[in-house]
Enzyme design. Structure first.
Site, PDB file in Angstrom:
ATOM      1  N   ASP A  51       5.755   2.971   7.257  1.00  0.00           N
ATOM      2  CA  ASP A  51       4.997   1.683   7.019  1.00  0.00           C
ATOM      3  C   ASP A  51       3.470   2.834   5.586  1.00  0.00           C
ATOM      4  O   ASP A  51       3.318   3.871   6.691  1.00  0.00           O
ATOM      5  CB  ASP A  51       3.638   1.604   8.220  1.00  0.00           C
ATOM      6  CG  ASP A  51       2.341   1.310   7.870  1.00  0.00           C
ATOM      7  OD1 ASP A  51       2.390   1.220   7.161  1.00  0.00           O
ATOM      8  OD2 ASP A  51       1.970   1.282   8.900  1.00  0.00           O
ATOM      9  N   ASP A 107       4.307  -5.293   3.601  1.00  0.00           N
ATOM     10  CA  ASP A 107       3.639  -3.594   3.845  1.00  0.00           C
ATOM     11  C   ASP A 107       4.980  -2.883   4.498  1.00  0.00           C
ATOM     12  O   ASP A 107       5.141  -1.936   3.754  1.00  0.00           O
ATOM     13  CB  ASP A 107       2.764  -3.971   5.363  1.00  0.00           C
ATOM     14  CG  ASP A 107       1.962  -2.374   5.482  1.00  0.00           C
ATOM     15  OD1 ASP A 107       2.848  -2.021   5.396  1.00  0.00           O
ATOM     16  OD2 ASP A 107       0.618  -3.092   5.689  1.00  0.00           O
ATOM     17  N   HIS A 161       1.106  -0.932   0.115  1.00  0.00           N
ATOM     18  CA  HIS A 161       0.097  -0.030   0.356  1.00  0.00           C
ATOM     19  C   HIS A 161       0.710   1.268   0.188  1.00  0.00           C
ATOM     20  O   HIS A 161       1.979   1.494   0.282  1.00  0.00           O
ATOM     21  CB  HIS A 161      -0.566   0.158   1.319  1.00  0.00           C
ATOM     22  CG  HIS A 161      -0.439   0.551   2.672  1.00  0.00           C
ATOM     23  ND1 HIS A 161       0.048   1.782   2.721  1.00  0.00           N
ATOM     24  CD2 HIS A 161      -0.009  -0.546   3.578  1.00  0.00           C
ATOM     25  CE1 HIS A 161       0.319   1.360   4.280  1.00  0.00           C
ATOM     26  NE2 HIS A 161       0.066   0.578   4.010  1.00  0.00           N
ATOM     27  N   GLU A 188      -4.824   1.190   2.669  1.00  0.00           N
ATOM     28  CA  GLU A 188      -5.247   0.276   3.646  1.00  0.00           C
ATOM     29  C   GLU A 188      -5.094   0.874   4.719  1.00  0.00           C
ATOM     30  O   GLU A 188      -6.151  -0.590   5.437  1.00  0.00           O
ATOM     31  CB  GLU A 188      -3.179  -0.734   3.235  1.00  0.00           C
ATOM     32  CG  GLU A 188      -3.316  -1.573   4.175  1.00  0.00           C
ATOM     33  CD  GLU A 188      -2.862  -1.243   5.423  1.00  0.00           C
ATOM     34  OE1 GLU A 188      -2.758  -2.958   6.085  1.00  0.00           O
ATOM     35  OE2 GLU A 188      -2.550  -0.567   5.594  1.00  0.00           O
ATOM     36  N   GLU A 189      -4.739   1.740   5.378  1.00  0.00           N
ATOM     37  CA  GLU A 189      -5.040   1.661   6.138  1.00  0.00           C
ATOM     38  C   GLU A 189      -5.783   2.596   6.808  1.00  0.00           C
ATOM     39  O   GLU A 189      -6.445   1.963   8.289  1.00  0.00           O
ATOM     40  CB  GLU A 189      -3.833   4.063   6.754  1.00  0.00           C
ATOM     41  CG  GLU A 189      -2.243   3.404   6.360  1.00  0.00           C
ATOM     42  CD  GLU A 189      -1.566   2.629   8.165  1.00  0.00           C
ATOM     43  OE1 GLU A 189      -2.138   1.250   8.498  1.00  0.00           O
ATOM     44  OE2 GLU A 189      -0.260   2.726   7.821  1.00  0.00           O
ATOM     45  N   HIS A 214       2.851   5.017  12.730  1.00  0.00           N
ATOM     46  CA  HIS A 214       2.123   5.710  13.643  1.00  0.00           C
ATOM     47  C   HIS A 214       2.284   7.125  13.841  1.00  0.00           C
ATOM     48  O   HIS A 214       1.048   7.159  13.788  1.00  0.00           O
ATOM     49  CB  HIS A 214       0.888   5.143  13.860  1.00  0.00           C
ATOM     50  CG  HIS A 214       0.233   3.988  12.701  1.00  0.00           C
ATOM     51  ND1 HIS A 214      -1.054   3.104  13.172  1.00  0.00           N
ATOM     52  CD2 HIS A 214       1.152   3.250  11.565  1.00  0.00           C
ATOM     53  CE1 HIS A 214      -1.290   2.427  12.258  1.00  0.00           C
ATOM     54  NE2 HIS A 214      -0.096   2.338  10.740  1.00  0.00           N
TER      55      HIS A 214
END
Ligand SMILES: *[C@@H]1O[C@H](CO)[C@@H](O)[C@H](O)[C@H]1NC(C)=O
Ligand SMILES: *[C@@H]1O[C@H](CO)[C@@H](O)[C@H](O)[C@H]1NC(C)=O
Ligand SMILES: *[C@@H]1O[C@H](CO)[C@@H](O)[C@H](O)[C@H]1NC(C)=O
Ligand SMILES: *[C@@H]1O[C@H](CO)[C@@H](O)[C@H](O)[C@H]1NC(C)=O
Length: 707
Positions: A357, A423, A347, A394-395, A507
């Site tokens: 990420d 990922d 993603h 995706e998140e 994140h």
């Protein structure tokens, strides 16, 4: 004819300085030019063996780091302007290399914060208003990173006492209840981790009557970080098009539809920094912290669980918006079997800058494209079609990949050979991999050929095997990345690989290019390793005349599951159906391996052998679909998304389940489902029959015989 290109390209592999990189770009250009001429003069294509060798020797940490830098200049949350610029960047990269490209656009319900506030009122009369941001990264424009929030949290205002709930697992709530602690009506403070996802914690807190939830990370160097994330429940994909691909002008449920509403929490929640959380927790009274909660908590100032006396004033206002998300594809058409697809996917959307990420994976994908284009210029064409997939959103719950899989379900189920997911390619040191078991052997083969980035002169396999080898391979029943719709909905054999785990800036606004160069992968050699593994896996799956699946590994895995299960089930339950079907599957797997050996000896002999290979390959591909069950999981009990129809791998709904497989059996054993002993034995037996029938279906598919 291969001499010149091989040598020139090999030289490229080991020279990393920018100057040499610049020179090698020119060399590559020249090679490309020459090979173009070669291919005009000679029709002999570059064979698979040579091309795989060239692939391995054409790595470059310089190009990968450049791609990562370009992708992470700005945060690129799904549905925003910078996100569509990254889509353009990936598309241009593929187009520039001469690939065919495609973009799939889907309307999707996304969620963003509008405003939020948190103040603590301490018992000594002091008030603290917390700043709900990390503070700007170097070079960041004010407010560029989205404010910390939980996507799909409802808006709300809560004035209530704080209570500490550890990880927010059922067992944590039980301990609190035993100590007489009231969670109902309070703001539950949960630390992330403990094997439960953020959404599950919010769901559990809601069940126990909490008014709101704060989820915080561990405090250390990155204690100012807020872990963003979504809290949607009941599966994956756009809530407005559950089970079908959402497209412009297509069917879309209303926001007030009960199917849609049940996917959102009823209480507001938000991430919190460890720094802020510890300040609140340290002020709590009430019963002391249970012993085993203390061990893992970094701060020693936290002594009591509350609730109160500290009161929190928490407000959150969010908005949901239908935005257009974009998946981008780069396609290399196969020569002999263009209707068979090998898919590589990652993603592209990120909560913040996304250096780990997910763009460490995107950088790897773009470098694979670069390296494949070298092979193409040297005259190689894959036997099967290779598709590089760059997913969006995706998140927010694997939305981009899920919508596309739903839209293309029939073609994917019948024509996709395998899906290879990456990922977060690099989070730190240490190699990790997961697969559906028929791909175990291929995975081990491939890591025997890729250099260990952290240990001079050894392959990844050498160090990995020392730590357990095959038993290190995880299974893909989790629902936390884009392999989920492929494995659980489409029944496509899949692999997922990455370096490092549990990185501290997950994140947060600190997941930036600088963090990567300072901590994650200073020389980009782990990126090089992932790129090598991922790209070579795809080359083998695309080029091997017989698809490299070994179903005996599946049999081994099923036997282990059978044995684990036999220690957990009531003696009145019979495992006999399971044993019979596993034995049947084992003999089908042996026959298939024998047949494949025989056919390999006859390779390139005549058209008839080609047809036989194609027939065997079709059976190898079909087998995984045996494990799908149209009835899905026990929907009525758990309201799980009907999308998940796999019966061997898959997520049990009950977090306390001792089974990480056979989700239907796991759920029928769960104490969360109330039934009498007699009913329970019957329910478990029924689920065992369902799994046994699935294994039998797989065995017949592999054999290719009708009864
Ligand atoms: C809680 O915070 C909100 C937002 O800052 C504020 O408007 C409200 O007055 C506060 N409530 C109390 C009781 O302090
Ligand atoms: C590439 O790797 C070499 C050798 O490890 C290292 O010296 C160089 O700094 C790396 N380049 C980048 C951009 O990380
Ligand atoms: C499954 O477990 C049962 C009980 O331990 C055992 O008797 C049986 O042989 C196992 N079946 C297979 C295929 O391993
Ligand atoms: C597979 O081949 C081996 C050796 O050729 C043979 O002994 C075995 O019986 C075969 N098994 C099956 C299931 O065909």
């Amino acid at each position: 004819m291969f001499q010149l290109p091989l040598n020139s390209v090999t030289a490229f592999a080991v020279k990393p300085s920018p100057l040499v990189a610049f020179v090698t770009v020119i060399v590559i250009g020249v090679v490309g030019f020459y090979s173009l001429h070669f291919s005009f003069r000679s029709a002999a294509p570059l064979d698979a063996l040579h091309s795989h060798h060239i692939f391995l020797s054409s790595s470059s940490n310089v190009t990968i780091s450049n791609y990562l830098h370009a992708l992470t200049v700005h945060p690129h949350l799904a549905g925003t302007k910078p996100a569509s610029l990254t889509a353009r960047y990936v598309l241009n990269h593929f187009t520039g290399l001469g690939f065919r490209t495609r973009t799939s656009r889907h309307p999707a319900l996304l969620s963003y914060p509008v405003r939020s506030s948190l103040a603590a009122h301490f018992s000594d009369g002091t008030n603290v208003e917390f700043r709900l941001r990390e503070g700007e990264e170097e070079g960041e424009e004010e407010g560029e990173v989205v404010a910390p929030y939980h996507a799909y949290s409802p808006s709300g205002k809560v004035w209530a006492a704080a209570v500490f709930v550890n990880y927010g697992r059922e067992e944590d709530f039980r301990l609190l209840a035993a100590a007489g602690v009231q969670v109902a009506g309070c703001v539950a403070m949960a630390r992330s981790g403990g094997g439960v996802g953020r959404g599950t914690v919010v769901e559990a807190a809601e069940r126990h009557g909490a008014a709101a939830v704060m989820v915080f990370g561990e405090g250390d160097t990155w204690s100012k970080g807020f872990e963003r994330g979504h809290v949607m429940r009941g599966g994956i994909g756009d809530p407005l098009s559950p089970g079908w691909g959402g497209v412009d002008g297509g069917e879309s449920l209303g926001l007030d539809d009960s199917e849609v509403l049940k996917r959102f929490p009823k209480i507001p929640s938000m991430p919190l920094s460890a720094e802020a959380a510890e300040r609140i927790l340290a002020s709590l009274g009430g019963p002391p912290l249970p012993l085993d909660w203390r061990g893992t908590l970094k701060s020693s100032n936290v002594r009591n669980v509350g609730p109160g006396p500290t009161i929190l004033n928490f407000t959150y206002q969010g908005e949901m918006k239908v935005a257009t998300i974009e998946n981008v594809f780069g396609i290399i058409k196969g020569r002999e079997e263009s209707d068979r697809y090998v898919l590589l996917g990652n993603h592209r959307d990120a909560w913040t800058y996304g250096a780990v990420d997910p763009n460490s994976g995107t950088a790897a994908l773009l470098d694979i494209a670069r390296r494949y284009s070298i092979l193409l210029r040297l005259g190689w064409t894959p036997r099967r079609t290779i598709i590089l997939c760059s997913w969006d959103a995706e998140e927010f719950g694997m939305i981009g990949s899920t919508e596309w899989v739903e839209q293309n379900l029939l073609n994917l189920r019948s024509k996709a050979v395998a899906y290879l997911n990456v990922d977060c390619a690099v989070q730190g040191p240490g190699f990790f991999a997961g697969s559906t078991p028929q791909l175990d052997d291929l995975l081990l083969d491939v890591i025997k050929r890729v250099k260990d980035p952290d240990s001079e002169g050894t392959t990844i396999y050498q160090n990995w095997a020392a730590g357990g080898g095959r038993s290190n391979i995880q299974r893909l029943g989790r629902v936390d990345s884009d392999f989920a719709p492929f494995v659980l909905h489409a029944g496509i054999p899949s692999i997922d690989v990455y370096y490092g785990r549990d990185y501290p800036v997950y994140h947060t606004a600190f997941d930036s290019y600088n963090w990567m160069t300072e901590y994650g992968d200073p020389f980009f050699q782990r990126h090089v390793a992932v790129t090598g593994i991922w790209g070579l896996l795809a080359l083998r799956l695309a080029d091997d005349s017989i698809i490299p699946f070994n179903y005996l590994s599946y049999v081994d895995q099923l036997q282990v599951y059978n044995n684990t299960l036999s220690n957990l089930v009531d003696k009145r339950v019979s495992l006999h159906p399971l044993t019979t079907s596993i034995q049947e599957f084992a003999s089908a797997a042996k026959e298939a391996n024998n047949e494949s050996k025989k056919l390999r000896l006859l390779e390139n002999s005549d058209h008839f052998v080609d047809m036989k290979m194609r027939a065997l390959n079709d059976r190898l591909m079909l087998t995984e679909k045996g494990f799908l069950d149209v009835d899905g999981l026990i929907l009525s009990l758990f309201e799980i998304n009907a999308l998940i129809v796999a019966v061997v791998f898959g997520p049990p709904r009950d977090q306390e389940s001792k089974l990480e497989f056979f989700p239907g059996i796991a759920d029928s054993m769960s104490g969360m489902v109330k039934m009498s002993e007699k009913e329970r034995v019957a329910a478990i037996q029924h689920e065992i029959w369902r799994v046994s029938r699935a294994i039998q279906r797989a065995a017949s598919a592999l054999r290719g015989d009708l009864t």
